[in-house]
Design an enzyme around this catalytic site. Structure first.
Site, PDB file in Angstrom:
ATOM      1  N   ASN A 107       0.823  -1.201   0.000  1.00  0.00           N
ATOM      2  CA  ASN A 107       0.000   0.000   0.000  1.00  0.00           C
ATOM      3  C   ASN A 107       0.851   1.242   0.000  1.00  0.00           C
ATOM      4  OD1 ASN A 107      -0.258   1.849   2.542  1.00  0.00           O
ATOM      5  ND2 ASN A 107       0.129  -0.215   3.352  1.00  0.00           N
TER       6      ASN A 107
ATOM      7  N   CYS B 224       5.762   5.006   9.120  1.00  0.00           N
ATOM      8  CA  CYS B 224       5.040   4.874   7.859  1.00  0.00           C
ATOM      9  C   CYS B 224       6.022   5.024   6.697  1.00  0.00           C
ATOM     10  CB  CYS B 224       3.940   5.913   7.739  1.00  0.00           C
ATOM     11  SG  CYS B 224       3.044   5.779   6.177  1.00  0.00           S
TER      12      CYS B 224
ATOM     13  N   ILE C  70      -0.974   4.431   0.627  1.00  0.00           N
ATOM     14  CA  ILE C  70      -2.124   5.316   0.844  1.00  0.00           C
ATOM     15  C   ILE C  70      -1.619   6.738   1.091  1.00  0.00           C
ATOM     16  CG2 ILE C  70      -4.220   5.692   2.228  1.00  0.00           C
ATOM     17  CD1 ILE C  70      -4.202   2.947   0.778  1.00  0.00           C
ATOM     18  N   GLY C  71      -0.563   6.846   1.886  1.00  0.00           N
ATOM     19  CA  GLY C  71       0.029   8.165   2.130  1.00  0.00           C
ATOM     20  C   GLY C  71      -0.685   8.974   3.201  1.00  0.00           C
TER      21      GLY C  71
END
Lengths: 323, 289
Positions: A83, A144, A85-86
């Site tokens: 992923n 992240c 998504i940011g």
């Protein structure tokens, strides 16, 4: 049903104590849901009995709104998914106005996941949240892979310790540091989080990965690289939890990474995790948490323990005995 | 800022489903009939379900598939749903095998907003590729032949329903007779001229839009370029158009934020989740790149 049991939807096994303690954070059971894999919980209200969850982590919030990355944002890979998504979210103020009232009305403890651009941003968010009620703890998303600018609180021990300490001083809630596997030595970062005053560490966030369409000679993700999650990363996550536990880091560990079954949960617990977060499995098996909660007491009884805490790190204690 | 309305999975059911029927409709296109009474009773046209190969780690994720039609059981109540899909990727090829062998599938739904019942004298459904699938139930409802949802919803009746349906070649046209049987006027197009109009499906729409536009309503599903062209044509003709988007999804219920699409928001735009704010959008809201 006895009067004391009234209102309890879950048939509790009186022989097994599911409660766990993560520093100052007390949870009714060890089955949490991972941030970014459960929306803002409201989405799941029709599928899952939210009140049964050990804790709910809504999607990571940032101080300012973020549109997130361009599609494609997810790509399925063998046994997992990537992923990027940011950290698409509406920002901290909208979170407090729009999502927190719903979340605090739930019976399950709510752990708010935050990500800051820099030290001041992290500490400012922790301070802002300290004025809110109905928060059980704060998880610092220092890991992240989709928003990193080269310098990361998750990869530099000194920076990690400082940001944890700053957040701990800025707010009264228990602090969890969520660690990235994309480091040479995760134990060093976990130690730093403990030194900074974290109540627990969660391990692991996603592994940096990439998917390529060779015929078009281009990456499949809009953001080129992303974070790998799902069953494919479970062995990596297990080894991270085991190493942190074995090194004797003084704070509890929340195991994360590809957990999809009761067996996965038990593997993490005996390898040293006090609690777990179910992540990607929520996407492809939306009622997985309920099934795991149903199966947990019997799995603990199979180990002949009376509580979750007795099972935590059992594998390490057996190893010591063997030597 | 427009206040978004969400179609959360509040009435969704999740569980294993039995394959009741599996029929080839075209070269690579199949109709899969699965038993799921709870889903079938609640679902409305334009909604979708997520389907997954039970216990399978590769492919791992479910896939969003539109309601094609519901079917009744012995008690004249909906007993399950039909889904139409093209076997072209890792997942869908495995579904073909699973359906033949009777391997377990898992399903959750109904999901998404579906088509809101709207008054129209003439409902025109523009479909490209596999984009015809959400329209069979919609046509049936608009023609007053079936009611959907629990409790069954009422929908205004259309005098005419037309399907404009285009594919690359005639082998790919699937389920055309299902539409004709309902009384839908079907107009076909193929890129290679092997069936119907030799050209694009939007050419068929253009013809309709040059005629009587009174009470005309357009719905559209298919490749993005075709939806963008349909949306533009409808805007220029002053005709309401709803598009049903086909974004890749991981969860279908709004928790992963994968399936976002650019939607106009005040003077700018914002990414919105196709699964819980769609898949049906007013074409005017969608920013096609």
């Amino acid at each position: 049903m006895s009067a004391a049991g009234m209102g309890e939807r879950m048939p509790q096994d009186p022989n097994v104590d599911l409660r766990v303690q993560l520093g100052r954070l007390h949870l009714p059971n060890p089955v949490m849901v991972g941030s970014g894999t459960f929306g803002y919980a409201r989405e799941m209200a029709g599928l899952v009995d939210l009140s049964r969850l050990g804790a709910i982590l809504p999607k990571t919030v940032t101080s300012q709104p973020r549109a997130g990355n361009a599609p494609w944002r997810t790509v399925e890979t063998t046994g997992g998914m990537l992923n990027s998504i940011g950290l698409d979210n509406d920002g901290l103020e909208v979170f407090c106005e729009k999502h927190l009232p719903y979340l605090r009305g739930l019976k399950a403890p709510v752990v708010v996941s935050i990500a800051g651009r820099d030290y001041d941003d992290f500490v400012g968010m922790a301070a802002r949240l300290s004025r809110e009620e109905g928060i059980a703890a704060i998880e610092l998303n220092i890991s992240c892979p989709n928003v990193s600018h080269g310098v990361d609180f998750g990869t530099d021990a000194a920076m990690c310790e400082r940001v944890v300490r700053g957040c701990r001083e800025a707010c009264g809630f228990p602090i969890i540091a969520k660690l990235t596997p994309n480091v040479t030595n995760i134990v060093e970062i976990a130690e730093a989080a403990a030194q900074g005053g974290a109540d627990a560490v969660s391990a692991i966030n996603t592994c940096l990965g990439m998917a390529v369409d060779w015929r078009r000679a281009r990456p499949l993700l809009g953001n080129v690289m992303g974070g790998l999650s799902g069953p494919a990363i479970k062995p990596i996550a297990l080894s991270a939890v085991y190493r942190i536990a074995k090194a004797g880091v003084k704070i509890p560990i929340i195991g994360i990474g590809g957990i999809a079954t009761i067996d996965d949960v038990m593997e993490f617990i005996v390898a040293g995790a006090t609690a777990v977060q179910i992540g990607t499995a929520n996407f492809y098996d939306p009622t997985v948490t309920m099934r795991i909660l149903d199966q947990l007491p019997a799995a603990l009884e199979e180990l002949k323990v009376r509580s979750v805490s007795e099972a935590v790190g059992l594998l390490l204690r057996r190893q010591k005995l063997a030597h | 800022m427009d206040a978004p309305s969400y179609a959360f999975a509040d009435r969704a059911w999740h569980g294993p489903v039995r394959v009741a029927e599996h029929v080839r409709l075209a070269r690579d296109t199949y109709r899969l009939r699965v038993e799921c009474p709870v889903v079938a009773q609640r679902i409305v046209p334009g909604q979708f379900v997520m389907v997954r190969l039970a216990g399978c780690n590769d492919p791992l994720l479910g896939r969003p598939l539109a309601l094609y039609e519901t079917y009744d059981g012995g008690d004249a109540r909906p007993a399950g749903i039909d889904i139409v899909y093209v076997a072209m990727g890792k997942f869908t090829r495995r579904v073909v095998v699973a359906a033949r062998l009777g391997d377990a599938l898992e399903l959750w739904g109904p999901l998404g907003n579906g088509f809101a019942p709207r008054t129209a004298k003439h409902l025109v459904m523009v479909a490209g590729g596999i984009g015809q699938t959400p329209f069979l139930a919609l046509a049936r409802e608009a023609l007053g032949q079936r009611r959907y949802g629990d409790p069954p919803r009422s929908a205004p009746r259309a005098q005419r329903v037309t399907l404009c349906y285009g594919t690359r070649t005639s082998d790919l046209l699937a389920g055309v007779d299902d539409f004709r049987r309902l009384g839908v006027e079907v107009q076909l197009s193929t890129d290679d001229g092997s069936a119907g109009h030799h050209g694009l499906v939007v050419d068929l729409l253009r013809q309709i839009l040059t005629g009587d536009r009174d009470g005309l309503r357009v719905v559209c599903c298919g490749p993005e370029k075709m939806m963008a062209a349909t949306a533009k044509m409808c805007r220029e003709s002053g005709v309401r158009c709803d598009v049903s988007l086909e974004s890749p999804m991981a969860c279908g219920v709004g928790i992963c934020f994968s399936c976002v699409t650019k939607v106009r928001d005040g003077g700018g735009w914002d990414y919105r989740r196709t699964c819980v704010e769609g898949p049906v959008f007013d074409a005017e809201q969608v920013m096609f790149d």
